[in-house]
Design a protein around this motif. Structure first.
Motif, mmCIF file in Angstrom:
data_model
loop_
_atom_site.group_PDB
_atom_site.id
_atom_site.type_symbol
_atom_site.label_atom_id
_atom_site.label_comp_id
_atom_site.label_asym_id
_atom_site.label_seq_id
_atom_site.Cartn_x
_atom_site.Cartn_y
_atom_site.Cartn_z
ATOM 1 N N PRO A 1 8.180 -1.906 -11.822
ATOM 2 C CA PRO A 1 7.989 -2.105 -10.371
ATOM 3 C C PRO A 1 6.520 -1.963 -9.987
ATOM 4 N N ARG A 2 5.861 -0.934 -10.561
ATOM 5 C CA ARG A 2 4.445 -0.705 -10.224
ATOM 6 C C ARG A 2 3.593 -1.898 -10.641
ATOM 7 N N GLY A 3 3.879 -2.450 -11.816
ATOM 8 C CA GLY A 3 3.120 -3.601 -12.300
ATOM 9 C C GLY A 3 3.357 -4.826 -11.425
ATOM 10 N N ARG A 4 4.600 -5.026 -11.041
ATOM 11 C CA ARG A 4 4.899 -6.211 -10.212
ATOM 12 C C ARG A 4 4.252 -6.077 -8.836
ATOM 13 N N ILE A 5 4.217 -4.869 -8.312
ATOM 14 C CA ILE A 5 3.559 -4.670 -7.008
ATOM 15 C C ILE A 5 2.050 -4.942 -7.160
ATOM 16 N N TYR A 6 1.488 -4.545 -8.292
ATOM 17 C CA TYR A 6 0.063 -4.839 -8.564
ATOM 18 C C TYR A 6 -0.172 -6.357 -8.594
ATOM 19 N N GLU B 1 0.813 -1.231 0.000
ATOM 20 C CA GLU B 1 0.000 0.000 0.000
ATOM 21 C C GLU B 1 0.840 1.273 0.000
ATOM 22 N N ASP B 2 2.141 1.161 0.291
ATOM 23 C CA ASP B 2 3.004 2.355 0.197
ATOM 24 C C ASP B 2 3.096 2.867 -1.236
ATOM 25 N N CYS B 3 2.858 1.979 -2.203
ATOM 26 C CA CYS B 3 2.963 2.378 -3.609
ATOM 27 C C CYS B 3 1.737 3.197 -3.989
ATOM 28 N N VAL B 4 1.973 4.431 -4.459
ATOM 29 C CA VAL B 4 0.853 5.316 -4.829
ATOM 30 C C VAL B 4 0.695 5.363 -6.353
ATOM 31 N N HIS B 5 1.339 4.439 -7.043
ATOM 32 C CA HIS B 5 1.191 4.260 -8.504
ATOM 33 C C HIS B 5 1.613 5.493 -9.302
ATOM 34 N N CYS B 6 2.574 6.265 -8.784
ATOM 35 C CA CYS B 6 2.958 7.512 -9.473
ATOM 36 C C CYS B 6 3.769 7.268 -10.740
ATOM 37 N N GLY B 7 4.485 6.154 -10.792
ATOM 38 C CA GLY B 7 5.244 5.822 -11.998
ATOM 39 C C GLY B 7 6.629 6.458 -12.082
ATOM 40 N N PHE B 8 7.079 7.145 -11.015
ATOM 41 C CA PHE B 8 8.422 7.744 -11.076
ATOM 42 C C PHE B 8 9.520 6.696 -11.262
ATOM 43 N N CYS B 9 9.235 5.463 -10.833
ATOM 44 C CA CYS B 9 10.254 4.415 -10.916
ATOM 45 C C CYS B 9 10.400 3.846 -12.334
ATOM 46 N N LEU B 10 9.414 4.074 -13.184
ATOM 47 C CA LEU B 10 9.392 3.376 -14.476
ATOM 48 C C LEU B 10 10.626 3.627 -15.359
ATOM 49 N N ALA C 1 14.608 5.404 -7.003
ATOM 50 C CA ALA C 1 13.771 6.378 -7.713
ATOM 51 C C ALA C 1 12.475 6.715 -6.978
ATOM 52 N N CYS C 2 12.023 5.832 -6.099
ATOM 53 C CA CYS C 2 10.671 5.970 -5.531
ATOM 54 C C CYS C 2 10.599 7.092 -4.482
ATOM 55 N N PRO C 3 9.740 8.103 -4.703
ATOM 56 C CA PRO C 3 9.636 9.192 -3.716
ATOM 57 C C PRO C 3 8.803 8.791 -2.494
ATOM 58 N N SER C 4 8.100 7.655 -2.575
ATOM 59 C CA SER C 4 7.240 7.239 -1.459
ATOM 60 C C SER C 4 7.927 6.233 -0.536
ATOM 61 N N GLY C 5 9.164 5.931 -0.811
ATOM 62 C CA GLY C 5 9.907 5.021 0.073
ATOM 63 C C GLY C 5 9.409 3.586 0.027
ATOM 64 N N VAL C 6 8.889 3.143 -1.129
ATOM 65 C CA VAL C 6 8.412 1.756 -1.218
ATOM 66 C C VAL C 6 9.600 0.806 -1.036
ATOM 67 N N GLN C 7 9.409 -0.173 -0.141
ATOM 68 C CA GLN C 7 10.498 -1.134 0.134
ATOM 69 C C GLN C 7 10.359 -2.326 -0.817
HETATM 70 S S1 SF4 Z 1 7.839 5.320 -7.709
HETATM 71 FE FE1 SF4 Z 1 7.254 4.181 -5.853
HETATM 72 S S2 SF4 Z 1 5.154 4.823 -5.409
HETATM 73 FE FE2 SF4 Z 1 5.587 5.442 -7.528
HETATM 74 S S3 SF4 Z 1 4.854 3.701 -8.776
HETATM 75 FE FE3 SF4 Z 1 7.029 3.327 -8.396
HETATM 76 S S4 SF4 Z 1 7.057 2.059 -6.539
HETATM 77 FE FE4 SF4 Z 1 5.004 2.969 -6.660
#
Ligand code: SF4
Ligand code: SF4
Length: 457
Positions: free
Chosen positions: A66-71, A41-50, A102-108
């Motif tokens: 990363p976002r897809g794999r977390i989904y 749930e830390d992932c806010v789907h912003c896509g900065f990591c893509l 890359a993740c600004p939300s600190g997703v582990q």
């Molecule tokens: S940058 Fe972090 S919060 Fe944003 S989609 Fe990627 S993993 Fe999720």
């Protein structure tokens, strides 16, 4: 010390409650540390990591980001079966942790993919061929004695130029792609150069440090270990390299083989605790990042949880320790242009970027050049270039082009896997570039060696 036997969990360990429908496993995850809902749930789907994810860069597929794999982890938790497609997306992740940087939300993401891979290894029925290849890797690479037995035949193969002849005749192209990758990635073997069990500090002793000699490093890159011990000793460390040490468990940990990784971790803790060292120094980025995770890996083990946490806090990468200590031995000039390659498990997983640059820039005359797209993995990633040779080669080609664009004389990094991967990628382009581990460059500067000792090999 006896080498531990492979204890990795496999499909045979799948719990009786799991229902397998063809290559579908329901439920996707069992109750033993599934990927944590809170971390998902830390992932806010912003896509900065893509843009920094190598598989997304290659294919532009959401499920290979990363976002897809977390989904996929999320839907697995919600009742979706673990199926071939889902496992492919997890398998194709390099575990490079560029997404963590890359993740600004600190997703582990590291904890999430580690938990997911353990579930896959425990529950998913891989094909017979895949199981056999993985068994070959994990019965060989973590065991230095077994690797050492291979040195003789391999040296003979390399000296007789059989490989070159077989390649020219197109014979190697007929091998399955994974075996062909293994052949191409085998390093050129030199003399064995064992590190003494104790190397005294030069001058006043500042620290007593344990040194991980590694499995692949010890057998295939003994000169890197010898250089590491000399540099540490020159800067005032008494270096203890316990002869009985085994594998640190990094390959097993990063591949989801939990029980095997835990067994290696316990043995490493016992070995270095018995050596009574202040710190444990590691010169391979993947090993260092795994050893810094022992606290998490052994969190359920009442006999080791606290010891593992304390142990992880004492682990240092070579450049991290040298910068922490500050240099004592004078560095002689080395007028060389160096391209510094950040190994993912050093930069992204351990957050160590400044220290190797600082240690190199302290050498008079040496110029450090930055590699474009430095954050994108070279495709080595532990066993990734063996089990996923095609995307690994594409990433290697991309990195090789970026390295050459720097115009440097020498490529320097901190991970043996990256050196092999990049040497292979450059060979594919018909290019040659001298390469060295950072320990070898520092050692050359301390010994006052000529630049040719690094450039002409
Ligand atoms: S940058 Fe972090 S919060 Fe944003 S989609 Fe990627 S993993 Fe999720
Ligand atoms: S670890 Fe690397 S390959 Fe895997 S999702 Fe993150 S950035 Fe992509």
């Amino acid at each position: 010390m006896t080498e531990q036997q492979g204890a990795g969990p496999g499909p045979a360990d799948a719990p009786a409650s799991a229902t397998q429908i063809g290559a579908r496993v329901l439920p996707a995850f069992d109750d033993h540390h599934p990927p944590e809902q809170e971390l998902i749930e830390d992932c806010v789907h912003c896509g900065f990591c893509l843009p920094t994810c190598p598989t997304y860069v290659l294919w532009g597929e959401e499920m290979d980001s990363p976002r897809g794999r977390i989904y996929l982890m999320e839907i697995g938790r919600q009742g979706e079966a673990m199926n071939d497609e889902m496992v492919r997306h997890f398998d194709q992740c390099l575990g490079c942790m560029a997404c963590v940087t890359a993740c600004p939300s600190g997703v582990q993401y590291g904890k999430l993919i580690e938990a997911t891979r353990q579930q896959v290894e425990r529950r998913y029925p891989r094909s017979r061929r895949d199981r056999a290849f993985r068994a070959l890797i994990f019965r060989l690479f973590p065991y230095p004695r077994r690797l050492r037995l291979l040195r003789g035949p391999l040296r003979l193969y390399q000296r007789s130029h059989l490989g070159t002849l077989a390649r020219r005749a197109g014979l190697l192209d007929r091998l399955p792609e994974r075996l062909s990758a293994m052949e191409r990635l085998t390093p050129a073997l030199g003399r064995l150069e064992p590190v003494p069990e104790v190397t005294p500090a030069t001058g006043t002793r500042r620290r007593r440090v344990g040194m991980l000699t590694g499995c692949v490093q010890r057998v295939f890159f003994p000169e890197v270990n010898a250089a590491t011990a000399r540099v540490l000793a020159a800067d005032g460390c008494e270096v203890v390299a316990p002869a009985g040490q085994g594998c640190c468990g990094a390959l097993s940990l990063h591949a989801g083989r939990e029980a095997e990784a835990q067994a290696f971790a316990r043995a490493a803790i016992d070995t270095f605790d018995a050596a009574e060292v202040d710190q444990v120094v590691v010169n391979a980025a993947g090993c260092g990042s795994a050893m810094k995770e022992y606290g998490h890996l052994l969190r359920d083990d009442p006999a080791y949880a606290e010891r593992a946490k304390a142990f992880s806090e004492r682990v240092r990468d070579l450049s991290e320790l040298l910068v922490e200590l500050g240099p004592v031995a004078p560095r002689h000039p080395l007028p060389i242009k160096v391209a510094w390659h950040d190994a993912c498990h050093l930069a992204h997983a351990q957050g160590i970027r400044a220290q190797p640059r600082k240690a190199l820039r302290a050498i008079p005359g040496l110029e450090v050049r930055e590699i474009p797209e430095a954050e994108i993995c070279c495709g080595s990633a532990g066993i990734y270039n063996l089990v996923e040779p095609e995307p690994a080669a594409e990433l290697g080609d991309r990195k090789a082009a970026n390295v050459l664009a720097t115009g440097a004389d020498l490529l320097v990094t901190s991970n043996p896997g990256c050196l092999l991967q990049l040497r292979n990628a450059l060979e594919r382009r018909g290019e040659r570039l001298a390469m060295a581990h950072v320990a070898e460059v520092l050692d050359a500067a301390v010994r006052g060696a000529q630049p040719g000792s690094l450039l002409d090999r």
